[in-house]
Motif scaffolding. Structure first.
Motif, PDB file in Angstrom:
ATOM      1  N   GLU A   1       0.827  -1.207   0.000  1.00  0.00           N
ATOM      2  CA  GLU A   1       0.000   0.000   0.000  1.00  0.00           C
ATOM      3  C   GLU A   1       0.863   1.259   0.000  1.00  0.00           C
ATOM      4  O   GLU A   1       0.556   2.239  -0.682  1.00  0.00           O
ATOM      5  CB  GLU A   1      -0.934   0.012   1.214  1.00  0.00           C
ATOM      6  N   MET A   2       1.946   1.252   0.765  1.00  0.00           N
ATOM      7  CA  MET A   2       2.853   2.397   0.792  1.00  0.00           C
ATOM      8  C   MET A   2       3.537   2.563  -0.560  1.00  0.00           C
ATOM      9  O   MET A   2       3.734   3.691  -1.026  1.00  0.00           O
ATOM     10  CB  MET A   2       3.902   2.238   1.894  1.00  0.00           C
ATOM     11  N   ALA A   3       3.895   1.459  -1.187  1.00  0.00           N
ATOM     12  CA  ALA A   3       4.511   1.526  -2.513  1.00  0.00           C
ATOM     13  C   ALA A   3       3.570   2.208  -3.503  1.00  0.00           C
ATOM     14  O   ALA A   3       3.995   3.028  -4.315  1.00  0.00           O
ATOM     15  CB  ALA A   3       4.876   0.120  -2.996  1.00  0.00           C
ATOM     16  N   ILE A   4       2.291   1.893  -3.413  1.00  0.00           N
ATOM     17  CA  ILE A   4       1.301   2.529  -4.294  1.00  0.00           C
ATOM     18  C   ILE A   4       1.178   4.012  -3.974  1.00  0.00           C
ATOM     19  O   ILE A   4       1.102   4.854  -4.887  1.00  0.00           O
ATOM     20  CB  ILE A   4      -0.056   1.808  -4.202  1.00  0.00           C
ATOM     21  N   LEU A   5       1.183   4.353  -2.698  1.00  0.00           N
ATOM     22  CA  LEU A   5       1.115   5.771  -2.312  1.00  0.00           C
ATOM     23  C   LEU A   5       2.311   6.545  -2.853  1.00  0.00           C
ATOM     24  O   LEU A   5       2.164   7.661  -3.372  1.00  0.00           O
ATOM     25  CB  LEU A   5       1.039   5.906  -0.795  1.00  0.00           C
ATOM     26  N   LEU A   6       3.504   5.978  -2.724  1.00  0.00           N
ATOM     27  CA  LEU A   6       4.701   6.632  -3.253  1.00  0.00           C
ATOM     28  C   LEU A   6       4.603   6.821  -4.759  1.00  0.00           C
ATOM     29  O   LEU A   6       4.988   7.863  -5.292  1.00  0.00           O
ATOM     30  CB  LEU A   6       5.949   5.827  -2.879  1.00  0.00           C
ATOM     31  N   GLU A   7       4.073   5.804  -5.442  1.00  0.00           N
ATOM     32  CA  GLU A   7       3.873   5.904  -6.890  1.00  0.00           C
ATOM     33  C   GLU A   7       2.894   7.028  -7.215  1.00  0.00           C
ATOM     34  O   GLU A   7       3.142   7.842  -8.105  1.00  0.00           O
ATOM     35  CB  GLU A   7       3.354   4.575  -7.435  1.00  0.00           C
ATOM     36  N   LYS A   8       1.789   7.095  -6.491  1.00  0.00           N
ATOM     37  CA  LYS A   8       0.781   8.126  -6.746  1.00  0.00           C
ATOM     38  C   LYS A   8       1.325   9.523  -6.468  1.00  0.00           C
ATOM     39  O   LYS A   8       0.883  10.492  -7.070  1.00  0.00           O
ATOM     40  CB  LYS A   8      -0.479   7.856  -5.933  1.00  0.00           C
ATOM     41  N   LEU A   9       2.289   9.620  -5.565  1.00  0.00           N
ATOM     42  CA  LEU A   9       2.921  10.898  -5.279  1.00  0.00           C
ATOM     43  C   LEU A   9       3.888  11.283  -6.400  1.00  0.00           C
ATOM     44  O   LEU A   9       4.327  12.419  -6.481  1.00  0.00           O
ATOM     45  CB  LEU A   9       3.651  10.820  -3.939  1.00  0.00           C
ATOM     46  N   GLY A  10       4.210  10.317  -7.260  1.00  0.00           N
ATOM     47  CA  GLY A  10       5.104  10.578  -8.385  1.00  0.00           C
ATOM     48  C   GLY A  10       6.532  10.149  -8.145  1.00  0.00           C
ATOM     49  O   GLY A  10       7.438  10.541  -8.867  1.00  0.00           O
ATOM     50  N   TRP A  11       6.722   9.350  -7.106  1.00  0.00           N
ATOM     51  CA  TRP A  11       8.058   8.900  -6.749  1.00  0.00           C
ATOM     52  C   TRP A  11       8.267   7.463  -7.179  1.00  0.00           C
ATOM     53  O   TRP A  11       8.045   6.522  -6.425  1.00  0.00           O
ATOM     54  CB  TRP A  11       8.280   9.039  -5.252  1.00  0.00           C
ATOM     55  N   SER A  12       8.681   7.269  -8.410  1.00  0.00           N
ATOM     56  CA  SER A  12       8.940   5.960  -8.991  1.00  0.00           C
ATOM     57  C   SER A  12       7.641   5.163  -9.107  1.00  0.00           C
ATOM     58  O   SER A  12       6.554   5.725  -9.090  1.00  0.00           O
ATOM     59  CB  SER A  12      10.002   5.204  -8.193  1.00  0.00           C
ATOM     60  N   THR A  13       7.789   3.849  -9.270  1.00  0.00           N
ATOM     61  CA  THR A  13       6.606   3.002  -9.423  1.00  0.00           C
ATOM     62  C   THR A  13       6.485   2.067  -8.221  1.00  0.00           C
ATOM     63  O   THR A  13       7.478   1.757  -7.553  1.00  0.00           O
ATOM     64  CB  THR A  13       6.705   2.135 -10.692  1.00  0.00           C
ATOM     65  N   ALA A  14       5.276   1.635  -7.967  1.00  0.00           N
ATOM     66  CA  ALA A  14       5.052   0.688  -6.875  1.00  0.00           C
ATOM     67  C   ALA A  14       5.871  -0.576  -7.108  1.00  0.00           C
ATOM     68  O   ALA A  14       6.447  -1.131  -6.160  1.00  0.00           O
ATOM     69  CB  ALA A  14       3.563   0.366  -6.754  1.00  0.00           C
ATOM     70  N   ASP A  15       5.945  -1.023  -8.351  1.00  0.00           N
ATOM     71  CA  ASP A  15       6.732  -2.220  -8.665  1.00  0.00           C
ATOM     72  C   ASP A  15       8.200  -2.036  -8.276  1.00  0.00           C
ATOM     73  O   ASP A  15       8.822  -2.945  -7.715  1.00  0.00           O
ATOM     74  CB  ASP A  15       6.648  -2.553 -10.153  1.00  0.00           C
ATOM     75  N   GLN A  16       8.750  -0.871  -8.569  1.00  0.00           N
ATOM     76  CA  GLN A  16      10.156  -0.621  -8.249  1.00  0.00           C
ATOM     77  C   GLN A  16      10.370  -0.582  -6.741  1.00  0.00           C
ATOM     78  O   GLN A  16      11.348  -1.146  -6.230  1.00  0.00           O
ATOM     79  CB  GLN A  16      10.645   0.688  -8.874  1.00  0.00           C
ATOM     80  N   TRP A  17       9.458   0.044  -6.000  1.00  0.00           N
ATOM     81  CA  TRP A  17       9.591   0.067  -4.539  1.00  0.00           C
ATOM     82  C   TRP A  17       9.544  -1.348  -3.973  1.00  0.00           C
ATOM     83  O   TRP A  17      10.316  -1.690  -3.069  1.00  0.00           O
ATOM     84  CB  TRP A  17       8.518   0.940  -3.898  1.00  0.00           C
ATOM     85  N   MET A  18       8.656  -2.173  -4.516  1.00  0.00           N
ATOM     86  CA  MET A  18       8.554  -3.547  -4.014  1.00  0.00           C
ATOM     87  C   MET A  18       9.798  -4.352  -4.377  1.00  0.00           C
ATOM     88  O   MET A  18      10.274  -5.157  -3.569  1.00  0.00           O
ATOM     89  CB  MET A  18       7.292  -4.224  -4.556  1.00  0.00           C
TER      90      MET A  18
END
Length: 107
Positions: free
Chosen positions: A62-79
């Motif tokens: 969920e945090m990865a998706i939030l970071l993606e929505k903020l424009g900070w990389s992609t959720a996939d990359q965070w995971m």
């Protein structure tokens, strides 16, 4: 050095940084934000984000998706960063893991 995708997958980092450090350094600090302001932007508690950036918590999906929505990389990359970190940490103690290799017998 620019490696192709297959080489990057085949050669994992031996000691990758905690993803929280990347959030702190490359996102929050680089944009002159505070943890408090960033937590507000993400809609999470200060404590949750503080634990992440101080490397006391993992990045959940969920945090990865939030970071993606903020424009900070992609959720996939965070995971991927989180999994790489987790695996590197597990490998530090892999000598203590005992299991016999399973070899199926031909029928």
């Amino acid at each position: 050095m620019n490696m192709n995708r297959e080489a990057q997958i085949a050669m994992p980092m031996k000691n990758p940084p905690h993803p929280g450090r990347i959030v702190r350094q490359d996102c929050i600090e680089a944009l002159n934000l505070t943890v408090t302001k960033t937590a507000e932007l993400l809609g999470v508690t200060h404590r949750a984000l503080n634990n992440l950036v101080n490397e006391k918590a993992v990045i959940p999906a969920e945090m990865a998706i939030l970071l993606e929505k903020l424009g900070w990389s992609t959720a996939d990359q965070w995971m991927r960063l989180q999994v790489a970190y987790n695996l590197a940490q597990a490998r530090l103690t892999q000598d203590r893991i005992e299991v016999e290799r399973f070899e199926p017998h031909p029928v």
